[in-house]
Scaffold this motif. Structure first.
Motif, short mmCIF file in Angstrom:
data_model
loop_
_atom_site.label_atom_id
_atom_site.label_comp_id
_atom_site.label_asym_id
_atom_site.label_seq_id
_atom_site.Cartn_x
_atom_site.Cartn_y
_atom_site.Cartn_z
N VAL A 35 0.86 -1.19 0.00
CA VAL A 35 0.00 0.00 0.00
C VAL A 35 0.89 1.24 0.00
O VAL A 35 1.78 1.38 0.84
CB VAL A 35 -0.92 0.03 1.24
CG1 VAL A 35 -1.73 1.34 1.27
CG2 VAL A 35 -1.86 -1.17 1.23
N VAL A 36 0.66 2.11 -0.97
CA VAL A 36 1.39 3.38 -1.02
C VAL A 36 0.50 4.46 -0.40
O VAL A 36 -0.65 4.63 -0.82
CB VAL A 36 1.76 3.76 -2.47
CG1 VAL A 36 2.27 5.19 -2.55
CG2 VAL A 36 2.82 2.80 -3.00
N ARG A 65 -4.55 6.41 0.45
CA ARG A 65 -3.90 5.09 0.48
C ARG A 65 -4.22 4.32 -0.79
O ARG A 65 -5.39 4.08 -1.09
CB ARG A 65 -4.38 4.29 1.70
CG ARG A 65 -3.83 4.82 3.03
CD ARG A 65 -3.83 3.73 4.09
NE ARG A 65 -5.17 3.18 4.29
CZ ARG A 65 -5.99 3.55 5.28
NH1 ARG A 65 -5.59 4.43 6.18
NH2 ARG A 65 -7.18 3.02 5.38
N PHE A 66 -3.16 3.99 -1.54
CA PHE A 66 -3.33 3.27 -2.81
C PHE A 66 -2.88 1.83 -2.65
O PHE A 66 -1.68 1.59 -2.46
CB PHE A 66 -2.47 3.90 -3.91
CG PHE A 66 -2.90 5.26 -4.36
CD1 PHE A 66 -2.43 6.40 -3.71
CD2 PHE A 66 -3.73 5.41 -5.46
CE1 PHE A 66 -2.80 7.66 -4.15
CE2 PHE A 66 -4.11 6.67 -5.91
CZ PHE A 66 -3.65 7.80 -5.25
N PRO A 67 -3.78 0.85 -2.75
CA PRO A 67 -3.32 -0.54 -2.89
C PRO A 67 -2.56 -0.65 -4.21
O PRO A 67 -3.03 -0.14 -5.24
CB PRO A 67 -4.62 -1.36 -2.95
CG PRO A 67 -5.69 -0.44 -2.46
CD PRO A 67 -5.25 0.95 -2.80
N VAL A 68 -1.39 -1.26 -4.20
CA VAL A 68 -0.58 -1.33 -5.42
C VAL A 68 -1.01 -2.54 -6.24
O VAL A 68 -0.96 -3.67 -5.76
CB VAL A 68 0.92 -1.42 -5.08
CG1 VAL A 68 1.74 -1.51 -6.37
CG2 VAL A 68 1.35 -0.23 -4.24
N PRO A 69 -1.44 -2.30 -7.49
CA PRO A 69 -1.87 -3.42 -8.34
C PRO A 69 -0.67 -4.23 -8.83
O PRO A 69 0.48 -3.79 -8.73
CB PRO A 69 -2.58 -2.74 -9.50
CG PRO A 69 -2.23 -1.31 -9.44
CD PRO A 69 -1.56 -1.01 -8.14
N GLN A 70 -0.98 -5.40 -9.41
CA GLN A 70 0.08 -6.21 -10.01
C GLN A 70 0.70 -5.48 -11.20
O GLN A 70 1.89 -5.56 -11.43
CB GLN A 70 -0.51 -7.54 -10.50
CG GLN A 70 -1.00 -8.43 -9.38
CD GLN A 70 -1.85 -9.58 -9.91
OE1 GLN A 70 -2.49 -9.47 -10.95
NE2 GLN A 70 -1.85 -10.68 -9.17
#
Lengths: 161, 262
Positions: B65-66, B161-166
């Motif tokens: 998470v960024v 908060r950004f969940p980091v995608p694949q």
């Protein structure tokens, strides 16, 4: 009204400004530093670019009170005290990087910010970095040449378009 | 500009208190608000500058998470998120121009929710969480139409908060004068599925193209969009492009994003 203390070109300056006083207005009207030009007043043209704590900003789109306690560099601080131009200014003269000269203070300040981040930018990188600086005379070509030259790079490789 | 005072609080708490004053407005980087004030399209009694709030600045990456402070300028995101979330950093590094990126902030962009801004597409496609001075809001609930968000009066975006995608890609068809997106598509591929968010195109602001998401969840390749089209009715029309032109661009930019992700 608020009191501000701003280090401008290395010298501490004081002023009393309204909330709505722009940094460009404080520099020009408050301090008489009219080298910072206001071209569009809508954040588009970049003639008003100065450095705040070393970073390029459009001084027409920042309030003077936001610069309180910070360090501002303008075009007036670029040449040596005896008037000797710095490398970027000299390169603009050598490569005819200006015609009317209105955009030049902003161009020089943006170029200085670019060369600090990237000491030897390529032609495409220079053009991209100057996206926020408009020139209506030269077509940018000689400005790009000047910045290449100021960074010690060969300008002969750029052909006229 | 009309006259106003400027407050410079040093904490979120103090900023929230300052915003209680009638007709007070939050000032982020000012790259949209100051031109708006010059045109007298807003007349606040007081601006509350968020620039001096240290707790609202910075980029961190923990456990996929960024998190980006609401007061973080685009240039900082471009630099500091490049390792953890390259597509987001690339988006930030192509907003406006270098001087604008040194001032404009992610919180300001998301609070304003300009229908052609870049960041809303990244937040929506990533399924980001908008953290405010009083709560947390899922991106799917946050964007509520052109210049409209779930934010209440006086509520401040303190972090995102950004969940980091694949894998992810932002494809922007730039309006060269304003450097806003004429159409921008952010595609994010997660283990749970694909999310496609479109900015610049709709009169309702940023939106998810759910038909494209469904098609891509079945088969992730550009051809999967064959036969799918965005209806032009709700698209923006202006001198830069018709409704039909923007609707067409949505497909084109989505396909480019699919190919970029691979």
């Amino acid at each position: 009204m608020s009191e501000v203390r701003i280090v401008v070109n290395g010298v501490e300056r004081f002023g009393v400004v309204e909330g709505r006083t722009l940094l460009s207005g404080f520099l020009r009207d408050g301090l008489g530093l009219t080298g910072t030009h206001v071209g569009c007043d809508t954040s588009q043209c970049g003639a008003c670019v100065v450095h705040v704590d070393g970073q390029a900003v459009k001084s027409c789109t920042m309030f003077a009170v936001e610069a309180d306690g910070r360090s501002v560099d303008t075009i007036e601080g670029q040449a040596a005290p005896d008037g000797t131009l710095n490398a970027i200014q000299q390169a603009f003269q050598d490569h005819h990087g200006l015609q009317c000269g209105f955009c030049t203070p902003g161009m020089v300040m943006s170029a200085a910010a670019l060369l600090k981040e990237n000491p030897t930018p390529g032609e495409a990188e220079i053009r991209e970095y100057l996206e926020g600086n408009l020139c209506r005379c030269t077509g940018y070509h000689n400005i790009v040449k000047a910045i290449l030259a100021a960074s010690g790079q060969d300008v002969a490789a750029i052909a006229a378009e | 500009m009309y006259s106003f005072e400027v407050d410079k609080p040093g904490s979120v708490e103090a900023a929230v208190a300052a915003l209680q004053i009638e007709e007070a407005m939050a000032l982020g980087g000012g790259q949209t608000l100051i031109p708006t004030l010059k045109q007298r399209l807003a007349s606040p009694s007081r601006l509350v500058s968020l620039a001096g709030i240290a707790e609202m600045k910075g980029v961190s990456a923990v456990d996929g998470v960024v998190t980006i402070g609401g007061g973080t300028p685009h240039a900082t995101v471009a630099r500091e998120a490049a390792g953890a979330y390259p597509a987001l950093a690339a988006l930030a590094g192509n907003i406006g121009d270098p001087a604008v990126r040194n001032r404009g902030t992610i919180g300001g962009s998301l609070a304003n929710n300009d229908p052609a801004a870049c960041y809303p597409s990244a937040a929506l496609a990533s399924g980001a969480t908008i953290v405010t001075s009083s709560r947390e809001i899922a991106a799917d609930d946050y964007f509520q139409g052109m210049f409209t968000t779930a934010l209440h009066e006086g509520e401040i975006v303190t972090a995102v908060r950004f969940p980091v995608p694949q894998a992810a890609s932002y494809q922007k068809f730039e309006q060269p004068a304003s450097r806003f997106a004429l159409v921008g598509v952010f595609l994010a591929r997660f283990a749970e599925g694909v999310r496609v968010a479109v900015t610049g195109a709709s009169e309702d602001g940023v939106f998810r193209w759910s038909e494209a998401e469904e098609a891509l969840n079945k088969e992730f390749r550009a051809d999967a969009l064959t036969g799918l089209a965005i209806a032009p009715e709700n698209m923006i029309a202006d001198l830069h492009g018709t409704k039909e032109y923007r609707a067409h661009l949505v497909s084109v930019m989505t396909k480019r994003a699919i190919r970029a992700v691979g």
